[in-house]
Each structure stands twice: as structure tokens, then as C-alpha cells.
Design a protein around this motif. Structure first.
Motif, short mmCIF file in Angstrom:
data_model
loop_
_atom_site.label_atom_id
_atom_site.label_comp_id
_atom_site.label_asym_id
_atom_site.label_seq_id
_atom_site.Cartn_x
_atom_site.Cartn_y
_atom_site.Cartn_z
N LEU A 60 2.21 -2.86 0.93
CA LEU A 60 3.19 -3.67 1.81
C LEU A 60 2.75 -5.03 1.30
O LEU A 60 1.74 -5.52 1.56
CB LEU A 60 3.02 -3.56 3.24
N LEU A 116 6.43 3.19 -3.56
CA LEU A 116 5.57 2.93 -2.55
C LEU A 116 5.31 1.73 -2.13
O LEU A 116 4.81 1.35 -1.11
CB LEU A 116 4.03 3.72 -3.12
N TYR A 117 6.38 0.85 -2.91
CA TYR A 117 5.86 -0.36 -2.64
C TYR A 117 7.11 -1.05 -1.74
O TYR A 117 8.43 -0.57 -1.91
CB TYR A 117 6.16 -1.40 -4.06
N ARG A 118 6.62 -1.83 -0.89
CA ARG A 118 7.84 -2.55 0.25
C ARG A 118 7.48 -3.81 0.16
O ARG A 118 6.21 -4.27 0.22
CB ARG A 118 7.57 -1.91 1.53
N ASN A 148 8.28 1.70 -8.60
CA ASN A 148 7.20 2.17 -7.51
C ASN A 148 7.69 2.39 -6.23
O ASN A 148 8.09 1.40 -5.47
CB ASN A 148 6.04 1.09 -7.44
N ALA A 163 -4.16 2.86 1.41
CA ALA A 163 -2.84 1.51 1.42
C ALA A 163 -3.25 0.36 1.37
O ALA A 163 -4.60 0.16 1.45
CB ALA A 163 -2.06 2.04 2.52
N THR A 186 5.38 5.54 8.17
CA THR A 186 6.30 5.89 7.18
C THR A 186 5.51 6.42 6.03
O THR A 186 5.94 7.04 5.18
CB THR A 186 7.63 5.24 6.62
N SER A 187 4.26 5.83 5.75
CA SER A 187 3.56 6.12 4.51
C SER A 187 2.64 7.13 4.73
O SER A 187 1.79 7.27 3.85
CB SER A 187 2.72 4.73 4.34
N LEU A 228 -0.47 3.76 -4.86
CA LEU A 228 -0.63 3.94 -3.42
C LEU A 228 0.39 2.91 -2.61
O LEU A 228 0.93 2.28 -3.12
CB LEU A 228 -2.09 3.31 -3.20
N PRO A 229 0.51 3.31 -1.20
CA PRO A 229 1.54 2.46 -0.50
C PRO A 229 1.01 1.02 -0.65
O PRO A 229 -0.24 0.76 -0.22
CB PRO A 229 1.45 3.14 0.77
N TRP A 259 5.73 0.79 9.00
CA TRP A 259 5.34 0.94 7.51
C TRP A 259 4.18 2.05 7.60
O TRP A 259 4.39 2.92 6.69
CB TRP A 259 5.11 -0.10 6.85
#
Length: 152
Positions: free
Chosen positions: A92, A120-122, A118, A63, A149-150, A89-90, A146
């Protein structure tokens, strides 16, 4: 903690600084234990890492927490912002009004594009911590949430 390239002591191109960062990363690869690797980077260093991750020069990252990634040259900054939302990939992406203007200029665009491309993007705004230190607890809880949850 991986030391960032020395941006102030030498002149160089984006690729030169990327190579310097990669040369500092490679010896650490053998020291990293098995398990998830969560890479946290800020500012110019986060910008350099976007390219290295996209080129797969740095592998086995689970991540990425990117804090205000940018590069002062507009062409590279636009490339960095595109790479940030395209990682598999996740991610943040922490943004704040107090970050470099190059980061702020592309924050909304990243958020909109990432919603379409995506899952997986936040993007997370870092607001008010300098005026209200109690908000730091909320920010840390958000980061931990985060991570959970990832899958970490």
C-alpha cells in the motif's frame, strides 16, 4: 517500533544508512512472533527499506505500507520508486501532496507501471486530513479494508 537511522547527526551514503537500519532490524527478527508481519515505514526510512526488501536482506514480511518513500538523491529515488512496485508482496503506497517533492514526482509513474506489473500494489492518496480531521476515520477504514482484501 524500530528507530530510524539518524539522518541529521551523521553524514553517510544511502548504503551506510541502509546498513544502519538493517543492523537495527536484525535483533528484532528473533523477537517477532509467528504470524503476518506488516511493515509500515515513512519517508527516508521507507526508501531505505525498499532496497533492503528488494535485496532480501529483510525477509518474512507479509505486507508493506509505504508512506511517502523517497531518498533525496535522484538516482536512488528513482531506484526506490521502481523497487516499490516490484515487490512480491502486498504494497500500500500512501501518497499526499504534502509529502516530499521526490515522492510526488514519481507517484503517477508508479501507479501506471504497477497496474501493468504488480497486482498486489495499491496506491492510496492521503488527502484533506489536515483540513478535515473527520476524514481520518475514512483513511483508517481504507487501510483496514486493504489489509482484509490482502488476506490479513
Amino acid at each position: 517500533m524500530l528507530p530510524a537511522p539518524d539522518y541529521h547527526q551523521q553524514s553517510g551514503s544511502f548504503a551506510d544508512f541502509q546498513q544502519q537500519l538493517l543492523s537495527r532490524w536484525q535483533p528484532l527478527q528473533s523477537l517477532i512472533a509467528q504470524g503476518p508481519i506488516i511493515l509500515i515505514a515513512e519517508g527516508n526510512t521507507a526508501g531505505l527499506l525498499q532496497g533492503l526488501l528488494s535485496e532480501r536482506a529483510i525477509a518474512n514480511i507479509s505486507a508493506l505500507v509505504s508512506i511517502g518513500a523517497y531518498w533525496p538523491e535522484p538516482a536512488y529515488n528513482n531506484l526506490i520508486q521502481q523497487q516499490l512496485i516490484n515487490h512480491n508482496l502486498p504494497v500500500l503506497d500512501i501518497v499526499s501532496p504534502s509529502f516530499h517533492p521526490a515522492t510526488q514526482a514519481t507517484a503517477l509513474q508508479r501507479q501506471v507501471q504497477a497496474r501493468m506489473t504488480n497486482p498486489l500494489y495499491r496506491q492510496y492518496p492521503l488527502l484533506g486530513v489536515d483540513q478535515h480531521p473527520a476524514l481520518l476515520t475514512t483513511q483508517v477504514k481504507t487501510l483496514l479494508g486493504w489489509l482484509q482484501t490482502s488476506g490479513f
